[in-house]
Design an enzyme around this catalytic site. Structure first.
Site, PDB file in Angstrom:
ATOM      1  N   ASN A 114       0.811  -1.208   0.000  1.00  0.00           N
ATOM      2  CA  ASN A 114       0.000   0.000   0.000  1.00  0.00           C
ATOM      3  C   ASN A 114       0.853   1.270   0.000  1.00  0.00           C
ATOM      4  O   ASN A 114       2.071   1.227   0.113  1.00  0.00           O
ATOM      5  CB  ASN A 114      -0.971  -0.037   1.178  1.00  0.00           C
ATOM      6  N   HIS A 170      24.298  -0.173   8.393  1.00  0.00           N
ATOM      7  CA  HIS A 170      25.617   0.462   8.422  1.00  0.00           C
ATOM      8  C   HIS A 170      26.367   0.023   9.674  1.00  0.00           C
ATOM      9  O   HIS A 170      25.774  -0.240  10.719  1.00  0.00           O
ATOM     10  CB  HIS A 170      25.476   1.989   8.464  1.00  0.00           C
ATOM     11  N   LYS A 225       7.118  -7.496  20.243  1.00  0.00           N
ATOM     12  CA  LYS A 225       7.073  -8.714  21.060  1.00  0.00           C
ATOM     13  C   LYS A 225       5.785  -9.467  20.774  1.00  0.00           C
ATOM     14  O   LYS A 225       4.784  -8.873  20.360  1.00  0.00           O
ATOM     15  CB  LYS A 225       7.160  -8.350  22.543  1.00  0.00           C
TER      16      LYS A 225
END
Length: 205
Positions: free
Chosen positions: A100, A131, A197
């Site tokens: 979307n 990085h 979680k």
């Protein structure tokens, strides 16, 4: 003489770009112009980028897809990519995948894989690289690492979620709106939060 006839077709194209699921329920009288419009958009993309597009898919003209050689984008059948999406390969998506508006995906060196029938809501960010973070040199000068990201089949990723490099999301899992996924998600799990979680199991719904 001024032509003040409403331009319904232009508005309809805009509506499809931002709500592409509507393309798959168009009546024949609309497909007469919508199908050639889509064919032209997709053919133009495949001529200038290493993009492979399956049958009966929809790609908004406002989407930005970049796939240089070696960083291909594979789009399955009956997929939909909405307006204001940024995709940089390598990316491989199965059939009936929805991305979307406002999503931003970069496959890094290893790639992003998305399974069949997975739905990704608006403004989701998926970056399959990272990085180095040593203080010995600026971030932009440090080596980039890449593990890749895999999203299973029939997964729902909620709006404004983020998925970091190296994560695998299992089949039929759900990622809650605004979640940041930093660890693997098991099949059927419902996850939410930052960091995400497990808060439930889809089989209990």
């Amino acid at each position: 003489m001024i032509n003040d006839k409403p331009d319904y077709q232009t508005q309809h194209k805009k509506r499809l770009s931002w709500m592409p699921w509507l393309y798959f329920s168009l009546k024949e009288k609309h497909l007469v112009w919508a199908k050639p419009w889509q064919d032209e958009i997709q053919q133009s993309l495949m001529q200038v980028e290493t993009i492979h597009i399956g049958e009966q898919s929809f790609i908004a003209p406002e989407a930005n897809l970049f796939a240089e050689r070696g960083r291909d984008i594979h789009i399955g059948n009956q997929c939909m990519i909405a307006a204001d999406v940024f995709l940089h390969g390598p990316i491989k998506m199965g059939n009936e995948v929805a991305i979307n508006h406002g999503c931003s995906f970069d496959g890094g060196k290893v790639g992003i894989t998305i399974g069949n029938r997975t739905r990704i809501a608006n403004n989701v960010t998926i970056y399959a690289f990272n990085h180095g973070m040593s203080v010995d040199s600026p971030i932009y000068q440090q080596a980039v690492t890449a593990k890749g990201i895999t999203i299973g089949e029939d997964v729902w990723v909620g709006a404004q979620a983020g998925i970091v490099d190296g994560v695998n999301i299992g089949n039929q899992a759900v990622v809650g709106m605004g979640s940041i996924v930093t660890k693997d998600v098991p099949d059927f799990a419902i996850v939410a939060g930052n960091p995400a979680k497990i808060i439930g199991d889809r089989r209990d719904k």
